[in-house]
Design a protein around this motif. Structure first.
Motif, PDB file in Angstrom:
ATOM      1  N   GLU A  73       0.855  -1.247   0.053  1.00 49.52           N
ATOM      2  CA  GLU A  73      -0.099  -0.107   0.064  1.00 49.52           C
ATOM      3  C   GLU A  73       1.048   1.179  -0.035  1.00 49.52           C
ATOM      4  N   GLU A  74       0.311   2.358  -0.379  1.00 47.19           N
ATOM      5  CA  GLU A  74       0.977   3.613  -0.475  1.00 47.19           C
ATOM      6  C   GLU A  74       1.106   4.205   1.137  1.00 47.19           C
ATOM      7  N   GLY A  75       1.917   4.988   1.560  1.00 51.19           N
ATOM      8  CA  GLY A  75       2.120   5.441   2.835  1.00 51.19           C
ATOM      9  C   GLY A  75       2.701   4.658   3.787  1.00 51.19           C
ATOM     10  N   ALA A  76       2.547   5.203   4.961  1.00 50.48           N
ATOM     11  CA  ALA A  76       3.323   4.376   6.128  1.00 50.48           C
ATOM     12  C   ALA A  76       2.401   4.339   7.199  1.00 50.48           C
ATOM     13  N   HIS A  77       2.803   3.521   8.302  1.00 47.45           N
ATOM     14  CA  HIS A  77       2.212   3.350   9.752  1.00 47.45           C
ATOM     15  C   HIS A  77       2.923   4.052  10.696  1.00 47.45           C
ATOM     16  N   VAL A  78       2.285   4.753  11.579  1.00 46.71           N
ATOM     17  CA  VAL A  78       2.854   5.560  12.668  1.00 46.71           C
ATOM     18  C   VAL A  78       3.310   4.426  13.801  1.00 46.71           C
ATOM     19  N   ALA A  79       4.528   4.182  13.802  1.00 43.33           N
ATOM     20  CA  ALA A  79       4.822   3.040  14.579  1.00 43.33           C
ATOM     21  C   ALA A  79       5.012   3.593  16.134  1.00 43.33           C
ATOM     22  N   ALA A  80       5.509   4.919  16.156  1.00 41.10           N
ATOM     23  CA  ALA A  80       5.527   5.547  17.459  1.00 41.10           C
ATOM     24  C   ALA A  80       5.580   7.000  17.395  1.00 41.10           C
ATOM     25  N   THR A 108      -1.295   5.500   8.606  1.00 43.11           N
ATOM     26  CA  THR A 108      -2.450   4.872   9.342  1.00 43.11           C
ATOM     27  C   THR A 108      -1.539   4.877  10.760  1.00 43.11           C
ATOM     28  N   ALA A 109      -2.503   4.425  11.917  1.00 39.70           N
ATOM     29  CA  ALA A 109      -1.965   4.609  13.272  1.00 39.70           C
ATOM     30  C   ALA A 109      -2.726   3.622  14.158  1.00 39.70           C
ATOM     31  N   ARG A 110      -2.410   3.244  15.218  1.00 39.78           N
ATOM     32  CA  ARG A 110      -3.051   2.519  16.147  1.00 39.78           C
ATOM     33  C   ARG A 110      -2.674   3.098  17.542  1.00 39.78           C
ATOM     34  N   PHE A 111      -3.730   3.296  18.253  1.00 34.44           N
ATOM     35  CA  PHE A 111      -3.599   4.103  19.547  1.00 34.44           C
ATOM     36  C   PHE A 111      -4.708   3.946  20.434  1.00 34.44           C
ATOM     37  N   ASP A 112      -4.058   4.280  21.895  1.00 32.16           N
ATOM     38  CA  ASP A 112      -5.089   4.149  22.863  1.00 32.16           C
ATOM     39  C   ASP A 112      -6.030   5.174  23.001  1.00 32.16           C
ATOM     40  N   ASP A 113      -7.301   5.032  23.659  1.00 25.27           N
ATOM     41  CA  ASP A 113      -8.375   5.964  23.828  1.00 25.27           C
ATOM     42  C   ASP A 113      -7.823   7.202  24.216  1.00 25.27           C
ATOM     43  N   GLY A 114      -6.911   7.490  24.941  1.00 18.72           N
ATOM     44  CA  GLY A 114      -6.471   8.769  25.651  1.00 18.72           C
ATOM     45  C   GLY A 114      -5.599   9.599  24.578  1.00 18.72           C
ATOM     46  N   VAL A 115      -5.383   9.070  23.644  1.00 18.42           N
ATOM     47  CA  VAL A 115      -4.790  10.128  22.391  1.00 18.42           C
ATOM     48  C   VAL A 115      -5.594  10.113  21.256  1.00 18.42           C
ATOM     49  N   ARG A 116      -6.910   9.594  21.512  1.00 21.17           N
ATOM     50  CA  ARG A 116      -7.755   9.782  20.333  1.00 21.17           C
ATOM     51  C   ARG A 116      -7.910  11.263  19.691  1.00 21.17           C
ATOM     52  N   PRO A 117      -8.275  12.139  20.653  1.00 24.21           N
ATOM     53  CA  PRO A 117      -8.365  13.621  20.327  1.00 24.21           C
ATOM     54  C   PRO A 117      -7.314  14.131  19.801  1.00 24.21           C
ATOM     55  N   PHE A 118      -6.046  13.604  19.977  1.00 28.32           N
ATOM     56  CA  PHE A 118      -4.792  14.063  19.094  1.00 28.32           C
ATOM     57  C   PHE A 118      -5.027  13.631  17.733  1.00 28.32           C
ATOM     58  N   TYR A 119      -5.478  12.433  17.400  1.00 29.48           N
ATOM     59  CA  TYR A 119      -5.385  12.003  15.981  1.00 29.48           C
ATOM     60  C   TYR A 119      -6.677  12.639  15.295  1.00 29.48           C
ATOM     61  N   GLU A 120      -7.913  13.054  16.233  1.00 30.99           N
ATOM     62  CA  GLU A 120      -8.884  13.740  15.495  1.00 30.99           C
ATOM     63  C   GLU A 120      -8.663  14.940  14.826  1.00 30.99           C
ATOM     64  N   ARG A 121      -7.878  15.702  15.855  1.00 24.11           N
ATOM     65  CA  ARG A 121      -7.546  17.233  15.595  1.00 24.11           C
ATOM     66  C   ARG A 121      -6.779  17.089  14.044  1.00 24.11           C
TER      67      ARG A 121
END
Length: 144
Positions: A73-80, A108-121
């Motif tokens: 796929e195109e792009g990258a995954h945010v590992a950290a 793409t990214a996988r993350f915990d609920d606590g940082v969801r607002p960061f990714y939403e913004r």
């Protein structure tokens, strides 16, 4: 503030930041060598006394992000992604993600609920994995 591709000279600072955030991104040096690590920070002025020869600005690395290629796929995954605790809330993490998205076009990214607002913004489309984990995708406007 600056954001740039990390060099091997930055590896120790990258590891310190990620360790402080309790993140395990794997082989940081290999990811740096593949130009998949960004660092961000500011510049501090040097000495103003008699040591004028050493008065050049020095970079202070305050945040980092590690990307992983996504197979076919195109792009990258945010590992950290990590920012030094005292410097959070200043746009450093956002600048890192924006630079990565600018380069990759899709993240793409996988993350915990606590940082969801960061990714939403940052405009990630988010869906739940389970009650506490999420996955998100962001795409630049020219790739939609």
């Amino acid at each position: 503030m600056f954001v740039r591709t990390a060099t091997l000279d930055d590896a120790l600072e990258v590891r310190r930041i990620l360790d402080g955030a309790m993140l395990e991104p794997g082989d940081v040096e290999r990811r740096i060598d593949a130009t998949d690590v960004f660092v961000a920070g500011d510049r501090q002025g040097g000495s103003t006394d008699a040591d004028a020869a050493d008065s050049t600005d020095r970079e202070r690395i305050l945040g980092t992000t590690v990307l992983e290629p996504i197979g076919s796929e195109e792009g990258a995954h945010v590992a950290a992604i990590g920012v030094r605790r005292r410097h959070r809330g200043r746009g450093i993490g956002s600048a890192l993600i924006e630079r990565a998205l600018e380069r990759e076009g899709r993240l793409t990214a996988r993350f915990d609920d606590g940082v969801r607002p960061f990714y939403e913004r940052l405009g990630f489309s988010i869906e739940p994995i389970d009650e506490q984990r999420h996955r998100g995708v962001a795409v630049t406007a020219d790739r939609i």
